[in-house]
Design an enzyme around this catalytic site. Structure first.
Site, PDB file in Angstrom:
ATOM      1  N   GLU A 223     -16.302  -5.573  25.345  1.00  0.00           N
ATOM      2  CA  GLU A 223     -15.430  -6.745  25.424  1.00  0.00           C
ATOM      3  C   GLU A 223     -14.254  -6.632  24.460  1.00  0.00           C
ATOM      4  OE1 GLU A 223     -18.722  -6.871  24.856  1.00  0.00           O
ATOM      5  OE2 GLU A 223     -19.531  -7.680  26.725  1.00  0.00           O
TER       6      GLU A 223
ATOM      7  N   GLY B 202     -10.534   3.528   7.960  1.00  0.00           N
ATOM      8  CA  GLY B 202     -10.933   2.164   8.297  1.00  0.00           C
ATOM      9  C   GLY B 202     -10.910   1.942   9.804  1.00  0.00           C
TER      10      GLY B 202
ATOM     11  N   HIS C 297     -18.954 -18.382  33.465  1.00  0.00           N
ATOM     12  CA  HIS C 297     -20.232 -18.878  32.932  1.00  0.00           C
ATOM     13  C   HIS C 297     -19.935 -19.721  31.693  1.00  0.00           C
ATOM     14  CE1 HIS C 297     -21.222 -15.749  35.696  1.00  0.00           C
ATOM     15  NE2 HIS C 297     -22.519 -15.965  35.594  1.00  0.00           N
TER      16      HIS C 297
ATOM     17  N   PHE D 224     -19.220 -14.497  25.333  1.00  0.00           N
ATOM     18  CA  PHE D 224     -18.894 -13.210  24.704  1.00  0.00           C
ATOM     19  C   PHE D 224     -17.412 -13.089  24.368  1.00  0.00           C
ATOM     20  CE2 PHE D 224     -22.676 -11.969  27.471  1.00  0.00           C
ATOM     21  CZ  PHE D 224     -23.559 -12.435  26.513  1.00  0.00           C
TER      22      PHE D 224
ATOM     23  N   ARG E 136     -15.238 -19.822  39.246  1.00  0.00           N
ATOM     24  CA  ARG E 136     -15.091 -18.353  39.185  1.00  0.00           C
ATOM     25  C   ARG E 136     -14.739 -17.815  40.564  1.00  0.00           C
ATOM     26  NH1 ARG E 136     -20.995 -15.417  39.266  1.00  0.00           N
ATOM     27  NH2 ARG E 136     -22.073 -17.013  40.448  1.00  0.00           N
TER      28      ARG E 136
ATOM     29  N   HIS F 281       0.842  -1.199   0.000  1.00  0.00           N
ATOM     30  CA  HIS F 281       0.000   0.000   0.000  1.00  0.00           C
ATOM     31  C   HIS F 281       0.877   1.250   0.000  1.00  0.00           C
ATOM     32  CE1 HIS F 281      -3.644  -2.341   1.415  1.00  0.00           C
ATOM     33  NE2 HIS F 281      -2.649  -3.181   1.626  1.00  0.00           N
TER      34      HIS F 281
ATOM     35  N   GLY G 229      -2.973  -4.219  11.446  1.00  0.00           N
ATOM     36  CA  GLY G 229      -3.397  -4.698  10.139  1.00  0.00           C
ATOM     37  C   GLY G 229      -4.900  -4.904  10.158  1.00  0.00           C
ATOM     38  N   PRO G 230      -5.384  -5.706  11.127  1.00  0.00           N
ATOM     39  CA  PRO G 230      -6.829  -5.719  11.339  1.00  0.00           C
ATOM     40  C   PRO G 230      -7.222  -4.324  11.838  1.00  0.00           C
ATOM     41  CG  PRO G 230      -5.782  -7.647  12.329  1.00  0.00           C
ATOM     42  CD  PRO G 230      -4.689  -6.677  11.967  1.00  0.00           C
TER      43      PRO G 230
ATOM     44  N   ASN H  13      -8.287  11.160   4.507  1.00  0.00           N
ATOM     45  CA  ASN H  13      -8.054  11.298   3.058  1.00  0.00           C
ATOM     46  C   ASN H  13      -9.271  10.947   2.213  1.00  0.00           C
ATOM     47  OD1 ASN H  13      -8.177   8.518   3.040  1.00  0.00           O
ATOM     48  ND2 ASN H  13      -5.987   8.192   2.767  1.00  0.00           N
TER      49      ASN H  13
ATOM     50  N   SER I  48     -19.946 -10.975  38.551  1.00  0.00           N
ATOM     51  CA  SER I  48     -20.134 -12.310  37.973  1.00  0.00           C
ATOM     52  C   SER I  48     -18.809 -12.963  37.617  1.00  0.00           C
ATOM     53  CB  SER I  48     -20.970 -12.219  36.699  1.00  0.00           C
ATOM     54  OG  SER I  48     -22.206 -11.619  36.963  1.00  0.00           O
TER      55      SER I  48
HETATM   56  C1  LIG Z   1     -10.702  -5.513  10.163  1.00  0.00           C
HETATM   57  C2  LIG Z   1     -10.237  -5.255   8.767  1.00  0.00           C
HETATM   58  N1  LIG Z   1     -11.145  -5.240   7.772  1.00  0.00           N
HETATM   59  C3  LIG Z   1     -10.748  -5.050   6.505  1.00  0.00           C
HETATM   60  C4  LIG Z   1      -9.435  -4.872   6.195  1.00  0.00           C
HETATM   61  C5  LIG Z   1      -8.985  -4.723   4.750  1.00  0.00           C
HETATM   62  N2  LIG Z   1      -8.576  -3.315   4.511  1.00  0.00           N
HETATM   63  C6  LIG Z   1      -7.297  -2.954   4.565  1.00  0.00           C
HETATM   64  S1  LIG Z   1      -7.093  -1.318   4.324  1.00  0.00           S
HETATM   65  C7  LIG Z   1      -8.747  -1.091   4.093  1.00  0.00           C
HETATM   66  C8  LIG Z   1      -9.286   0.263   3.784  1.00  0.00           C
HETATM   67  C9  LIG Z   1      -8.856   1.228   4.782  1.00  0.00           C
HETATM   68  O1  LIG Z   1      -9.191   2.504   4.412  1.00  0.00           O
HETATM   69  P1  LIG Z   1      -8.445   3.704   5.068  1.00  0.00           P
HETATM   70  O2  LIG Z   1      -8.270   3.457   6.507  1.00  0.00           O
HETATM   71  O3  LIG Z   1      -9.133   4.929   4.659  1.00  0.00           O
HETATM   72  O4  LIG Z   1      -7.006   3.614   4.460  1.00  0.00           O
HETATM   73  P2  LIG Z   1      -6.430   4.368   3.185  1.00  0.00           P
HETATM   74  O5  LIG Z   1      -7.089   3.742   2.004  1.00  0.00           O
HETATM   75  O6  LIG Z   1      -6.773   5.783   3.332  1.00  0.00           O
HETATM   76  O7  LIG Z   1      -4.975   4.107   3.265  1.00  0.00           O
HETATM   77  C10 LIG Z   1      -9.419  -2.282   4.228  1.00  0.00           C
HETATM   78  C11 LIG Z   1     -10.889  -2.445   4.094  1.00  0.00           C
HETATM   79  C12 LIG Z   1      -8.524  -4.879   7.267  1.00  0.00           C
HETATM   80  N3  LIG Z   1      -7.217  -4.713   7.073  1.00  0.00           N
HETATM   81  N4  LIG Z   1      -8.957  -5.033   8.526  1.00  0.00           N
END
Ligand SMILES: Cc1ncc(C[n+]2csc(CCOP(=O)(O)OP(=O)(O)O)c2C)c(N)n1
Length: 663
Positions: free
Chosen positions: A409, A157, A459, A435, A355, A29, A118-119, A186, A382
């Site tokens: 959570e 994101g 639980h 959960f 617990r 990227h 990353g997530p 952006n 709990s």
């Molecule tokens: C939980 C999760 N869902 C989906 C993705 C796949 N993904 C990676 S970047 C992105 C878009 C992110 O957009 P933005 O934060 O605006 O980043 P930009 O394009 O501006 O660099 C997605 C959907 C991910 N990495 N993590």
């Protein structure tokens, strides 16, 4: 003070390393590093307290790239500032197998990567734990030793992910004023303009959650510096909405989703070279610019040396404790404390829910280990996560040890990871096992990172009763056991609970989940053993009288049922052994001899667990008898539910006898 021209060239070094590395890797990227290079340059050159030669310095500022897809931004910064791990070859090997420059930043691959991101949303949510950890450690050790900021770069994101709301609400509530978030505003995500899916007024949203928030031009170094300066003096956490252009400088792809997730291509890069007047070939940074960046990397050396001087002069006990805690080592008397406690339990034989056993163990642990930080996602009573030592952490008092995470959570699990990664702390937090689904993305990352986060999940079966199937975990034990490097403990009584807690605390590179009951259970470990028997994951709890014909494996609350079934079978002349299995993962790590011996080769093998069968066949074989759940639970009393689902000593014994008689 760097001139504007110098700033631009330093920022461009990030841009070109990033676009050239993505181009060479043919994936990645480039857009974020190109758009955010100014923010990063201002932060690193003017504010961030760090020493590239001492990347683990405890009092460094933390920089977290929550938008992990922009990993080349971080790798470029680490290379430019001279982190030893991050050579130009690593940059050239971006995304290649075995390189430190993984697709997304991976904790442990290279110094300077504070957490795995990353997530989307995780880094932002971790940062709440980092910033809270700083305040807690500051309260314990004072300004001289702990006084740093947590900076985060998050994208659209990150802010769209649900966990971000949990995180920002918690940070606002706790007034974590040393947390400073840059939002890469952006307007672009993968599918196109953000407006395809979102129109949130993010500044208003953060303000509503107790933050300072304002808009700036994210390409104007002075505006960025001014905003950071203001944020550092704020009494609230700060979000700086930085207007940027994704892929800034790419002639046709800038400002579009085409700059997001793929190489720009030779033509665009050539255009960008022209646009920025950048004549250096790929992976070459002009010497004066590299020198300037390297000077930034060592700029913190004096601050670090001063800090080391203060540490050296600190009270010997305080210094020793600080160093012990940062090394992640438990107090030297820890094992003895647990052994004493176990001796008492084997004598007292309490009949309590696990617990409650967990709370009793924590009362002992929290008394001996001052770095534990407890908490719960609004189920404190709990989850039994609070003990006499853990009073509430509040914005007015970070010197305490309990976090009311609220009904969050996922945010809790991510914050626990942040607290753990910060260093000096051992964090645990509770919710219902069912959960864990809500916390799972962060639990998985704890496993991937190999850190000591601890999740208290009470639980843990249909035994919770009338709350019904929405609250009754069925597949959760199997689902958590499926996560690599995750110890799922399901102790059978107070003694095993103490042992499992000991293992969780000693497990520096594997996170733990403790699955605990609501219902009372008898003590099954009546004889004191100094050795931690749960450490082998499974062990023979009750031997057969005579040559065993039957082996019953069970965990947690079902160990009592297994012992009941054994009694019935023995009465009917079928010698039966019972194996308690507090932790699959630890058992799998034992020697083949031990595993063979413990599994045995009796004619009939049975597993009893009030969850699904998945995972059990490796102990009982595909022909083994499974007594457990085959679908969702039901609402009813525990006395009704266990017989209703056939999870009883009688049902187990009957199934065994049917098998023995060849039915
Ligand atoms: C939980 C999760 N869902 C989906 C993705 C796949 N993904 C990676 S970047 C992105 C878009 C992110 O957009 P933005 O934060 O605006 O980043 P930009 O394009 O501006 O660099 C997605 C959907 C991910 N990495 N993590």
């Amino acid at each position: 003070m760097t001139s504007r021209e110098q700033h631009d060239r330093m920022a461009n070094a990030i841009r070109f390393l990033s676009m050239d590395a993505v181009e060479k890797a043919n994936s990645g990227h480039p857009g974020l590093p190109m758009g955010c290079a100014d923010i990063a340059t201002v932060l690193f050159t003017r504010f961030l307290k760090f020493d590239a030669k001492a990347p683990h310095w405890a009092d460094r500022d933390r920089f977290i790239l929550s938008a992990g897809h922009g990993s080349m931004l971080l790798y470029s910064l680490l290379y430019l500032t001279g982190y030893e791990d991050m050579t130009i070859d690593q940059i050239k090997n971006f995304r290649q197998l075995g390189s430190k420059t993984a697709g997304h930043p991976e904790y442990g691959h290279a110094a300077g990567i504070e957490t795995t991101t990353g997530p989307l949303g995780q880094g932002l949510a971790n940062s709440v734990g980092f910033a809270l950890g700083e305040r807690i450690m500051n309260a314990a050790f004072g300004n001289d030793l702990v006084n740093h900021y947590t900076y985060v770069l998050a994208g659209d994101g990150c802010l769209m992910e649900g966990v971000s709301q949990e995180a920002i609400a918690l940070a606002g509530h706790l007034k974590l004023n040393k947390l400073i978030v840059f939002w890469d505003n952006n307007n672009i995500s993968i599918d196109g303009p953000v407006s395809l899916a979102d129109n949130t007024d993010q500044v208003a949203r953060f303000q509503a959650s107790g933050w300072n928030a304002s808009h700036i031009d994210g390409t104007d170094p002075e505006a960025i510096a001014y905003a950071i300066e203001a944020a550092r003096h704020s009494d609230k956490p700060t979000m700086i909405a930085c207007k940027t252009t994704i892929g800034f400088g790419a002639p046709t792809k800038a400002g579009t989703n085409k700059a997001h997730g793929s190489p720009l291509g030779a033509e665009e890069i050539a255009g960008a070279r022209k646009f920025f007047n950048w004549e250096s070939p790929p992976f070459e940074v002009p010497a004066d610019i590299l020198d300037a960046w390297r000077a930034v990397g060592t700029g913190g050396a004096k601050a670090r040396a001063d800090w080391e001087g203060r540490l050296a002069k600190a009270d010997a006990q305080l210094k020793g404790e600080f160093e012990r805690r940062l090394a992640g080592k438990l107090p030297s008397n820890f094992d003895a404390v647990i052994a004493d406690y176990k001796k008492k339990l084997s004598a007292d034989k309490p009949k309590v829910a696990t617990r409650k056993s967990s709370e009793m163990a924590l009362e002992v642990i929290n008394g001996a280990v001052p770095e534990t930080i407890g908490g719960s996602a609004d189920l404190t009573g709990s989850n039994n996560t609070k003990t006499s030592q853990t009073k509430n952490i509040t914005p007015d008092d970070y010197g305490q040890r309990y976090v009311h995470y609220g009904i969050r959570e996922h945010g809790m699990a991510a914050a626990i990871n942040g607290l753990t990664l910060h260093g000096g702390l051992i964090a645990y937090g509770g919710t219902f096992l069912c959960f864990s689904d809500y916390a799972r993305p962060s639990m998985r990352l704890a496993s991937l990172m190999g850190i000591r986060s601890i999740f208290v999940m009470t639980h843990d079966s249909i035994g919770l009763g009338e709350d019904g199937p929405t609250h009754q975990p069925v597949e959760h034990l199997a689902a958590l056991r499926a996560i690599p490097n995750h110890n799922v403990f399901r102790p059978a009584d107070a003694v095993e609970t103490a042992e499992c807690w000991q293992l969780a605390l000693e497990s520096e590179k594997t996170p733990s989940t403790l699955a605990l009951t609501r219902q009372n259970l008898p003590t099954v470990r009546n004889e004191f053993s100094e050795k931690n028997l749960s450490a082998s994951g499974a062990y023979e709890l009750a031997a057969a009288n005579g040559e065993a014909a039957v082996t019953i494996f069970a965990t947690g609350s079902e160990v009592e049922i297994a012992l009941g079934a054994r009694e019935l079978l023995e009465k009917h002349g079928h010698p039966t052994r019972v194996v308690s299995v507090p932790c699959f993962e630890l058992f799998d790590r034992q020697s083949e001899d031990y595993r063979k011996k413990t599994i045995g080769n009796t004619k009939v093998k049975v597993a009893i667990e009030a969850g699904i069968r998945q995972g059990w066949d490796h102990l009982i074989g595909t022909g083994g008898i499974f007594v457990g759940m085959h679908g969702f639970g039901a609402s009813g009393s525990i006395e009704q539910l266990y017989p209703h689902f056939g999870i009883t000593a009688e049902a187990a014994a009957k199934a065994v006898e049917a098998r023995l008689h060849g039915d």
